[in-house]
Design a protein around this motif. Sequence first.
Motif, short mmCIF file in Angstrom:
data_model
loop_
_atom_site.label_atom_id
_atom_site.label_comp_id
_atom_site.label_asym_id
_atom_site.label_seq_id
_atom_site.Cartn_x
_atom_site.Cartn_y
_atom_site.Cartn_z
N ASP A 1 0.89 -1.25 -0.09
CA ASP A 1 -0.01 -0.29 0.24
C ASP A 1 0.91 1.23 -0.16
O ASP A 1 0.75 2.17 -0.84
CB ASP A 1 -0.82 0.00 1.16
N LEU B 1 2.48 1.52 -3.34
CA LEU B 1 1.79 2.23 -4.63
C LEU B 1 1.43 3.67 -4.41
O LEU B 1 1.36 4.37 -5.10
CB LEU B 1 0.48 1.28 -4.51
N THR C 1 2.30 6.30 -7.15
CA THR C 1 1.40 6.96 -7.71
C THR C 1 1.62 8.43 -7.55
O THR C 1 1.50 9.16 -8.54
CB THR C 1 0.07 6.75 -6.98
N ALA D 1 -5.21 -0.53 -6.59
CA ALA D 1 -4.32 -1.38 -7.78
C ALA D 1 -4.73 -1.42 -8.86
O ALA D 1 -4.24 -1.34 -9.91
CB ALA D 1 -3.98 -2.46 -7.12
N ALA E 1 4.40 -1.36 -9.24
CA ALA E 1 3.86 -1.05 -7.89
C ALA E 1 2.39 -1.70 -7.87
O ALA E 1 2.12 -2.14 -6.83
CB ALA E 1 3.93 0.37 -7.53
N ALA E 2 1.85 -1.19 -8.69
CA ALA E 2 0.35 -1.68 -8.92
C ALA E 2 0.23 -3.13 -9.12
O ALA E 2 -0.69 -3.91 -8.18
CB ALA E 2 -0.36 -0.91 -10.08
N ALA F 1 0.98 -4.37 -5.33
CA ALA F 1 -0.14 -4.25 -4.69
C ALA F 1 -1.44 -5.22 -4.77
O ALA F 1 -1.90 -5.53 -3.73
CB ALA F 1 -0.69 -2.78 -4.82
#
Length: 213
Positions: free
Chosen positions: A104, A107, A111, A160, A196-197, A200
């Motif tokens: 989390d 991400l 972002t 995500a 990263a997504a 996640a």
Amino acid sequence: MAWHATSWLRGHEPADELTSFGLDLDQLAGLRRSGADGVGIALPRAGDLLGLGGPRELNAAALSVGEAVVGRGIALVPRRQGSALWWEQYDAAPRQVPDLGEADRALRSETLSAAETLARLDVARWQPVLADEFLDLARPDELTGPAGIPAAAVALAGRAGRVLRIAGLGLADDGGAIGSAEMSARREALASLERAARRALVAACSADVWPPA
């Protein structure tokens, strides 16, 4: 499917929900015999075996479709032909997956970093749809999970999934004509965001890294 399998293993859902995903009774029995109270997912890409711990046969099969469901000593890789869906079963070695909190935080950080980079590169000019998607991240998620799935996992999976859509949109289209340095910076920011997504989403859909039930 991983969420519903976890819900079933924890006694919240009937097996009928899983057979609708194409699992057969032998595979269900194998999941139950493993002694696990949940399963997880893998989303591997070339050079990034995210969610996999081997062996080689499993890694190759999962890479060929980009996904797998992984339990304790067992993995299932989806196969499709037209509308038909079935699962090939493999042995699975222990794996390492980021936990919910780590995924989390990563991400959120990626972002913010991607949004700042793309704003500096004037994303609204070269791809206005992508800029709108970033703005839409502020709206509440509408994803719901089956019984027994932690609210934090559902919320992270929803975010995500939306970020993966943003990264996919940006990587699929270089937009307006810009210099090679700007193009490289934009793609690097979107590729980091996509990684990263995916991490996640794996954490959100993997019971082995959730807080104790």
